[in-house]
Motif scaffolding. Structure first.
Motif, PDB file in Angstrom:
ATOM      1  N   PHE A  38       0.818  -1.093   0.056  1.00 34.07           N
ATOM      2  CA  PHE A  38      -0.031   0.019   0.016  1.00 34.07           C
ATOM      3  C   PHE A  38       0.966   1.474  -0.029  1.00 34.07           C
ATOM      4  CE2 PHE A  38      -2.714  -3.111   1.659  1.00 34.07           C
ATOM      5  CZ  PHE A  38      -4.076  -2.845   1.386  1.00 34.07           C
ATOM      6  N   ALA A  39       0.643   2.330  -0.670  1.00 36.78           N
ATOM      7  CA  ALA A  39       1.220   3.360  -0.831  1.00 36.78           C
ATOM      8  C   ALA A  39       0.231   4.596  -0.981  1.00 36.78           C
ATOM      9  CB  ALA A  39       2.248   3.484  -2.086  1.00 36.78           C
ATOM     10  N   ASP A  40       0.364   5.561  -0.111  1.00 40.00           N
ATOM     11  CA  ASP A  40      -0.438   6.743  -0.249  1.00 40.00           C
ATOM     12  C   ASP A  40       0.357   8.117   0.127  1.00 40.00           C
ATOM     13  OD1 ASP A  40      -0.470   6.935   2.483  1.00 40.00           O
ATOM     14  OD2 ASP A  40      -2.370   6.594   2.674  1.00 40.00           O
ATOM     15  N   ILE A  41      -0.437   9.259  -0.352  1.00 42.25           N
ATOM     16  CA  ILE A  41       0.362  10.547  -0.011  1.00 42.25           C
ATOM     17  C   ILE A  41      -0.046  10.909   1.223  1.00 42.25           C
ATOM     18  CG2 ILE A  41       0.302  12.932  -0.898  1.00 42.25           C
ATOM     19  CD1 ILE A  41      -0.830  11.899  -3.785  1.00 42.25           C
ATOM     20  N   ARG A  42       1.152  11.458   1.964  1.00 43.75           N
ATOM     21  CA  ARG A  42       1.054  12.006   3.099  1.00 43.75           C
ATOM     22  C   ARG A  42       0.548  13.663   3.103  1.00 43.75           C
ATOM     23  NH1 ARG A  42       0.558   7.939   3.945  1.00 43.75           N
ATOM     24  NH2 ARG A  42       1.881   6.331   5.362  1.00 43.75           N
ATOM     25  N   GLY A  43      -0.374  13.886   3.872  1.00 45.96           N
ATOM     26  CA  GLY A  43      -0.929  15.220   3.928  1.00 45.96           C
ATOM     27  C   GLY A  43      -1.958  15.582   2.675  1.00 45.96           C
ATOM     28  N   PHE A  44      -2.673  14.412   2.250  1.00 46.42           N
ATOM     29  CA  PHE A  44      -3.284  14.715   1.039  1.00 46.42           C
ATOM     30  C   PHE A  44      -4.498  15.510   1.192  1.00 46.42           C
ATOM     31  CE2 PHE A  44      -6.747  13.334  -1.715  1.00 46.42           C
ATOM     32  CZ  PHE A  44      -6.249  13.573  -3.082  1.00 46.42           C
ATOM     33  N   GLY A  85       4.148   7.336   2.014  1.00 49.16           N
ATOM     34  CA  GLY A  85       4.230   6.425   2.907  1.00 49.16           C
ATOM     35  C   GLY A  85       4.106   5.067   2.418  1.00 49.16           C
ATOM     36  N   ILE A  86       4.582   4.188   2.607  1.00 48.77           N
ATOM     37  CA  ILE A  86       4.299   2.692   1.976  1.00 48.77           C
ATOM     38  C   ILE A  86       4.389   1.595   3.167  1.00 48.77           C
ATOM     39  CG2 ILE A  86       5.260   0.785   0.438  1.00 48.77           C
ATOM     40  CD1 ILE A  86       6.617   3.108  -1.076  1.00 48.77           C
ATOM     41  N   GLY A  87       3.459   0.433   3.297  1.00 49.80           N
ATOM     42  CA  GLY A  87       3.516  -0.484   3.743  1.00 49.80           C
ATOM     43  C   GLY A  87       3.455  -1.743   3.203  1.00 49.80           C
ATOM     44  N   ILE A  88       4.302  -2.750   3.580  1.00 48.63           N
ATOM     45  CA  ILE A  88       4.149  -3.848   2.962  1.00 48.63           C
ATOM     46  C   ILE A  88       4.129  -5.203   3.911  1.00 48.63           C
ATOM     47  CG2 ILE A  88       5.795  -5.720   1.451  1.00 48.63           C
ATOM     48  CD1 ILE A  88       7.006  -3.136   0.393  1.00 48.63           C
ATOM     49  N   ALA A  89       3.345  -6.358   3.433  1.00 51.25           N
ATOM     50  CA  ALA A  89       3.015  -7.294   4.450  1.00 51.25           C
ATOM     51  C   ALA A  89       2.908  -8.497   3.597  1.00 51.25           C
ATOM     52  CB  ALA A  89       1.616  -7.070   5.226  1.00 51.25           C
ATOM     53  N   THR A 116      -3.583 -10.621   6.271  1.00 51.98           N
ATOM     54  CA  THR A 116      -2.331  -9.888   5.497  1.00 51.98           C
ATOM     55  C   THR A 116      -2.667  -8.595   5.048  1.00 51.98           C
ATOM     56  OG1 THR A 116      -1.228 -12.149   5.318  1.00 51.98           O
ATOM     57  CG2 THR A 116      -0.452 -10.494   3.947  1.00 51.98           C
ATOM     58  N   VAL A 117      -3.674  -8.523   4.098  1.00 49.34           N
ATOM     59  CA  VAL A 117      -3.916  -7.252   3.542  1.00 49.34           C
ATOM     60  C   VAL A 117      -4.068  -6.332   4.415  1.00 49.34           C
ATOM     61  CG1 VAL A 117      -5.913  -6.272   1.812  1.00 49.34           C
ATOM     62  CG2 VAL A 117      -5.186  -8.677   1.421  1.00 49.34           C
ATOM     63  N   ASN A 118      -5.136  -6.364   5.577  1.00 50.93           N
ATOM     64  CA  ASN A 118      -5.271  -5.494   6.574  1.00 50.93           C
ATOM     65  C   ASN A 118      -3.995  -5.111   7.224  1.00 50.93           C
ATOM     66  OD1 ASN A 118      -8.034  -5.920   6.290  1.00 50.93           O
ATOM     67  ND2 ASN A 118      -8.137  -7.395   7.654  1.00 50.93           N
ATOM     68  N   LEU A 119      -3.003  -5.778   7.492  1.00 48.62           N
ATOM     69  CA  LEU A 119      -1.895  -5.588   8.088  1.00 48.62           C
ATOM     70  C   LEU A 119      -0.913  -4.636   7.232  1.00 48.62           C
ATOM     71  CD1 LEU A 119       0.382  -5.655  10.369  1.00 48.62           C
ATOM     72  CD2 LEU A 119       1.115  -7.934   9.310  1.00 48.62           C
ATOM     73  N   GLY A 120      -0.994  -4.861   5.813  1.00 45.64           N
ATOM     74  CA  GLY A 120      -0.341  -4.033   4.908  1.00 45.64           C
ATOM     75  C   GLY A 120      -0.813  -2.621   4.887  1.00 45.64           C
ATOM     76  N   ALA A 121      -2.112  -2.421   4.942  1.00 44.68           N
ATOM     77  CA  ALA A 121      -2.676  -1.071   5.003  1.00 44.68           C
ATOM     78  C   ALA A 121      -2.508  -0.384   6.455  1.00 44.68           C
ATOM     79  CB  ALA A 121      -4.243  -1.264   4.827  1.00 44.68           C
ATOM     80  N   ARG A 122      -2.409  -1.277   7.514  1.00 42.60           N
ATOM     81  CA  ARG A 122      -2.281  -0.540   8.815  1.00 42.60           C
ATOM     82  C   ARG A 122      -0.704  -0.004   8.889  1.00 42.60           C
ATOM     83  NH1 ARG A 122      -7.202   0.253   9.234  1.00 42.60           N
ATOM     84  NH2 ARG A 122      -8.187  -1.736  10.040  1.00 42.60           N
ATOM     85  N   LEU A 123       0.309  -0.843   8.288  1.00 38.94           N
ATOM     86  CA  LEU A 123       1.549  -0.349   8.097  1.00 38.94           C
ATOM     87  C   LEU A 123       1.780   0.790   7.284  1.00 38.94           C
ATOM     88  CD1 LEU A 123       3.592  -3.754   7.778  1.00 38.94           C
ATOM     89  CD2 LEU A 123       3.309  -2.304   9.987  1.00 38.94           C
ATOM     90  N   CYS A 124       0.988   0.970   5.885  1.00 36.83           N
ATOM     91  CA  CYS A 124       1.171   2.360   5.360  1.00 36.83           C
ATOM     92  C   CYS A 124       0.739   3.431   6.260  1.00 36.83           C
ATOM     93  CB  CYS A 124       0.133   1.959   4.297  1.00 36.83           C
ATOM     94  SG  CYS A 124       0.143   3.382   3.049  1.00 36.83           S
ATOM     95  N   SER A 125      -0.381   3.308   6.907  1.00 34.57           N
ATOM     96  CA  SER A 125      -0.963   4.488   7.697  1.00 34.57           C
ATOM     97  C   SER A 125       0.094   4.867   8.820  1.00 34.57           C
ATOM     98  CB  SER A 125      -2.332   3.986   8.393  1.00 34.57           C
ATOM     99  OG  SER A 125      -3.282   3.522   7.425  1.00 34.57           O
ATOM    100  N   ALA A 126       0.946   3.645   9.419  1.00 34.31           N
ATOM    101  CA  ALA A 126       1.658   4.004  10.389  1.00 34.31           C
ATOM    102  C   ALA A 126       3.324   4.585   9.766  1.00 34.31           C
ATOM    103  CB  ALA A 126       2.078   2.749  11.232  1.00 34.31           C
ATOM    104  N   ALA A 127       3.253   4.280   8.442  1.00 33.79           N
ATOM    105  CA  ALA A 127       4.789   4.842   7.891  1.00 33.79           C
ATOM    106  C   ALA A 127       4.693   6.534   7.754  1.00 33.79           C
ATOM    107  CB  ALA A 127       4.836   4.427   6.449  1.00 33.79           C
TER     108      ALA A 127
END
Length: 537
Positions: A360-366, A454-458, A481-492
């Motif tokens: 998962f990858a998304d823009i910070r401060g979007f 920020g990028i999260g990988i699981a 595993t999918v949910n974990l990847g999304a949570r790691l992306c949010s924490a990055a």
């Protein structure tokens, strides 16, 4: 002349004639250059073997070469109509059955026809299976038996025109163009008042494609004897009648009586034992207007027309598939498209358990960006962002799953045989970060604010497959595993790549990383071990 045809990146059909040795690849030094990231610089070669056949050889390409969706290991003899798969390209190999090729063969075209060439054209004409009206002087006689110079000239002219038609048919894939040539040659050679060509439609019915009189005026509501048509189609044989009104085979045919047809020839358009249509010539002026030798020539016309018609159909199917591929590749991984179109993946609601890696990858401060800028600015920025992210995903053989707002999701390991999926995902993440860095340098020069992601990988077990309704399905993965990847992306943090323990175990010897303190994520009772991957431009 043997060739390959393909749908180019410029949106046009291209033909490439094959020589004794044709190299194919992405590099400009290749004979046939295909600008496709999935194609190696030196991908494959098509060579003319000593036995006259063309042979395809994969020369160590990264993504492999396929013939009719089967991987090529070593070399593969090509047959007319074979589909050659290289990356996102499909090349159709065209080599009509004829005399075998030799490496020393002179392949230049000529418009002059010697007497020996004309006689060889005669030998190529298909034998007629059904001619039941005996007439005099029906066959092409041996030279020693020809007493009249006029008859010799007439026969020579018929064979010359037939040879010209054969050359024209071999040089075109436009069936409408060939129809016009056939009509012109038919009126030039035969004493016909009408020429009609009927083709089988999608429902299997024979429909009149063209029907004209000798002055080239269209014949409205053209009708052909059903009895005659049935005999040609069912028997798959040519029919000649010197006097249709007296022929007992057609005594019940009202159309022949109404139109006062006296002489008629009707031949099938046959390709691989399938009747695609018929060519019909008739006259109202005289009986015995057509001879058996005329029927032989018309049968040769029909054979060329059937081949060109089938070739045109294959090209149209390739064009449609190319358009579908081009549309799909904007939102789906090229590998997934190939699996679907080759039948390896069935478009049906189902799922299978497999170990995969999600990113998962998304823009910070979007949110702040959307509040401070116009919608058009945000849309253009997102399009540029997604374009870069998708290119990185496809470069590393990933499958694009979906876009959600400013977030992109991709997955590795769902394709059969895809190993090292965790490493591919991490390398993709590093490329994404480098791409954003280069993008920000350009934005700085344009006095635009930088973008950070920020990028999260699981890595772990997921359920992968097509899900949704019977009317609308999407290929996706679900599971913890999918949910974990999304949570790691949010924490990055901005510019940070976080991966879970399972992913780190598979990449620790390939990338630099550091273990961070365990973190709590939504949906998990215990803290989750997490690692940060280092990257630099």
């Amino acid at each position: 002349m043997p060739k390959v045809i393909y749908f180019s990146t410029s949106g046009k059909w291209q033909e490439y004639p094959l020589g004794p040795h044709t190299t194919i690849g992405r590099h400009p030094d290749q004979d046939l250059q295909l600008l496709d990231r999935m194609i190696s610089k030196e991908h494959a070669v098509i060579s003319l073997a000593t036995d006259g056949h063309y042979v395809l050889t994969d020369i160590g390409s990264k993504n492999g070469t396929f013939v009719n969706d089967e991987p090529v290991t070593g070399s593969r003899v090509l047959r007319d109509g074979d589909d050659i798969g290289l990356g996102n390209h499909i090349l159709k190999f065209i080599d009509p059955p004829q005399t075998p090729h030799t490496p020393q063969e002179d392949v230049s075209a000529t418009k002059e026809f010697s007497a020996s060439h004309v006689m060889s054209q005669l030998q190529a004409f298909q034998a007629v299976q059904s001619i039941r009206q005996p007439v005099s002087d029906t066959h092409f006689l041996p030279e020693s038996q020809i007493l009249s110079e006029k008859a010799l000239r007439q026969d020579y002219e018929k064979l010359r025109v037939a040879a010209e038609l054969s050359a024209t048919a071999a040089a075109t894939v436009d069936f409408d163009e060939l129809l016009n040539v056939i009509i012109d040659k038919a009126f030039q050679l035969f004493k016909a008042d009408r020429v009609a060509i009927l083709l089988r439609d999608e429902s299997g019915e024979m429909r009149t494609r063209v029907a004209v009189d000798r002055d080239r005026h269209p014949i409205q509501h053209f009708k052909i004897s059903e009895t005659l048509l049935d005999e040609v189609i069912l028997e798959k044989s040519a029919v000649l009648s010197g006097d249709a009104l007296q022929d007992q085979r057609f005594s019940s045919s009202n159309s022949l009586v109404v139109d006062n047809v006296r002489s008629t020839m009707c031949v099938p358009l046959i390709y691989e034992n399938e009747v695609l249509g018929v060519i019909n010539l008739d006259t109202q002026l005289m009986t015995g207007a057509f001879l058996e030798k005329d029927l032989q020539i018309l049968t040769g016309f029909a054979r060329q027309a059937a081949f060109t018609l089938q070739q045109g159909r294959m090209i149209e199917e390739m064009r449609k598939n190319a358009i579908i591929r081009d549309n799909l590749r904007r939102i789906i991984s090229p590998h997934l498209i190939n699996d679907v179109m080759s039948g390896k993946i069935q478009l049906q609601k189902s799922g299978r358990r497999t170990e995969s890696t999600v990113l998962f990858a998304d823009i910070r401060g979007f949110t702040q960006l959307t509040e401070q800028n116009e919608p058009e600015f945000i849309v253009n920025m997102l399009n540029d962002f997604f374009e870069m992210m998708v290119e990185c995903i496809f470069n590393h053989d990933g499958v694009l799953d979906k876009f959600v707002g400013d977030e992109v999701m991709a997955v590795w390991g769902v394709r059969v045989g895809q190993e090292n999926h965790a490493l591919s995902a991490v390398q993709c993440a590093i490329e994404m970060m480098n791409a954003i860095h280069r993008m920000n340098q350009k934005r700085k020069a344009q006095f635009l604010p930088p973008i950070y992601i920020g990028i999260g990988i699981a890595t772990g077990v997921v359920i992968a497959g097509y899900m949704g309704s019977t009317q609308a399905m999407s290929y996706t993965v679900i599971g913890d595993t999918v949910n974990l990847g999304a949570r790691l992306c949010s924490a990055a943090q901005p510019g940070e790549i976080l991966i879970n323990e399972d992913a780190w175990k598979r990449v620790e010897n390939h990338v630099e990383s550091i273990m961070l303190p365990p973190i709590m994520v939504k949906g998990k009772r215990d803290q989750v071990p997490v690692h940060r991957v280092f990257w630099q431009d």
